[in-house]
Motif scaffolding. Sequence first.
Motif, short mmCIF file in Angstrom:
data_model
loop_
_atom_site.label_atom_id
_atom_site.label_comp_id
_atom_site.label_asym_id
_atom_site.label_seq_id
_atom_site.Cartn_x
_atom_site.Cartn_y
_atom_site.Cartn_z
N SER A 63 67.26 36.41 10.42
CA SER A 63 66.63 37.61 10.98
C SER A 63 65.12 37.38 11.04
CB SER A 63 66.96 38.80 10.07
OG SER A 63 66.17 39.92 10.39
N THR A 64 64.48 38.03 12.01
CA THR A 64 63.02 37.91 12.11
C THR A 64 62.30 39.12 11.52
OG1 THR A 64 63.03 38.83 14.34
CG2 THR A 64 63.12 36.43 14.14
N ASP A 65 62.96 40.27 11.45
CA ASP A 65 62.31 41.48 10.91
C ASP A 65 63.34 42.32 10.16
OD1 ASP A 65 60.39 43.35 10.31
OD2 ASP A 65 60.56 44.39 12.23
N PRO A 66 63.44 42.16 8.86
CA PRO A 66 62.61 41.29 8.02
C PRO A 66 62.97 39.82 8.24
CG PRO A 66 64.38 42.19 6.70
CD PRO A 66 64.49 42.82 8.07
N ALA A 96 70.20 29.64 -1.59
CA ALA A 96 69.13 30.63 -1.74
C ALA A 96 69.02 31.45 -0.46
CB ALA A 96 67.79 29.94 -2.03
N ILE A 97 68.49 32.65 -0.62
CA ILE A 97 68.19 33.52 0.51
C ILE A 97 66.83 34.13 0.23
CG2 ILE A 97 68.82 35.60 1.81
CD1 ILE A 97 71.75 35.07 0.96
N GLU A 98 65.93 34.01 1.20
CA GLU A 98 64.58 34.59 1.07
C GLU A 98 64.43 35.71 2.09
OE1 GLU A 98 61.70 31.52 1.73
OE2 GLU A 98 62.07 30.58 -0.21
N VAL A 99 63.81 36.79 1.65
CA VAL A 99 63.48 37.91 2.53
C VAL A 99 61.97 38.06 2.50
CG1 VAL A 99 63.77 40.36 3.00
CG2 VAL A 99 65.69 39.04 2.06
N ASN A 100 61.34 37.85 3.67
CA ASN A 100 59.87 37.87 3.78
C ASN A 100 59.21 36.99 2.73
OD1 ASN A 100 59.83 39.55 6.04
ND2 ASN A 100 59.92 41.39 4.78
N GLY A 101 59.79 35.80 2.50
CA GLY A 101 59.21 34.82 1.59
C GLY A 101 59.56 35.00 0.12
N VAL A 102 60.32 36.04 -0.22
CA VAL A 102 60.69 36.30 -1.62
C VAL A 102 62.17 35.98 -1.81
CG1 VAL A 102 60.83 38.04 -3.44
CG2 VAL A 102 58.92 38.09 -1.82
N GLU A 165 57.08 16.15 8.59
CA GLU A 165 55.66 15.83 8.34
C GLU A 165 54.80 16.01 9.60
OE1 GLU A 165 57.81 11.76 8.58
OE2 GLU A 165 58.22 13.71 7.69
N ASP A 166 55.41 16.19 10.75
CA ASP A 166 54.67 16.48 11.98
C ASP A 166 54.44 17.97 12.16
OD1 ASP A 166 54.53 13.76 12.56
OD2 ASP A 166 56.31 13.79 13.85
N GLY A 167 54.78 18.76 11.14
CA GLY A 167 54.50 20.21 11.17
C GLY A 167 55.67 21.08 11.60
N TRP A 168 56.84 20.52 11.79
CA TRP A 168 58.00 21.32 12.21
C TRP A 168 58.48 22.17 11.04
CZ3 TRP A 168 59.92 21.66 17.10
CH2 TRP A 168 59.42 20.73 18.02
N ARG A 169 58.84 23.43 11.36
CA ARG A 169 59.28 24.37 10.33
C ARG A 169 60.18 25.43 10.93
NH1 ARG A 169 55.03 25.91 12.85
NH2 ARG A 169 54.25 28.02 12.89
N VAL A 170 60.88 26.16 10.08
CA VAL A 170 61.69 27.31 10.51
C VAL A 170 60.77 28.51 10.51
CG1 VAL A 170 63.59 28.83 9.90
CG2 VAL A 170 63.86 26.35 9.66
N ALA A 171 60.68 29.15 11.66
CA ALA A 171 59.81 30.33 11.79
C ALA A 171 60.19 31.09 13.05
CB ALA A 171 58.33 29.91 11.87
N PRO A 172 59.83 32.39 13.10
CA PRO A 172 60.12 33.18 14.31
C PRO A 172 59.27 32.72 15.50
CG PRO A 172 59.31 34.60 12.51
CD PRO A 172 59.26 33.18 12.05
#
Length: 172
Positions: A63-66, A96-102, A165-172
Amino acid sequence: MIAMMLAALAMAAPADPNPLAPARDGRVQCYSPDVERRVCRAIGAYRFEPDGRIINDAENMLSTDPLVILYATSEVYIKDNAECSLGAFEEGHVQAIEVNGVALEGEQFASARSMVADSMREAIGSGEYCSTYHPKPDGSLRALVTVDGMPRTDAEDTIRWVRREDGWRVAP
């Protein structure tokens, strides 16, 4: 003449028919890649164990929001040039499951983990889940999915092998 033909055939054959070969070079699978922003909806990383097992460490944006990120680990195997797994949506695979980084903890985590596993099994099924990867002109791959041998076009996606290491990440 025969030697030249054999040499040509050897050069034409893929070096490694394993669809996860790029992972041995430290690359990860980026699902639904946004090349400009270097973001992915999900990332699949692989560990090759000394006993021959292949472990998939997945990071999925649910989910993106949250912002909800799920971290799961499962064993995969190669079958007919496809990446496959059995029971890929088991509750125990969710690490693990994170909601808004927590990170969720305790009963909150246990409940969320159970809900996620149940909804994934309901949406996709719980049989043998296999993905094949087909090259696209832009250098990405079209991931086609089957569950128990039946095509699941609703689970089709685009992936790209990338380096974290080239900056790829999971994000909205």
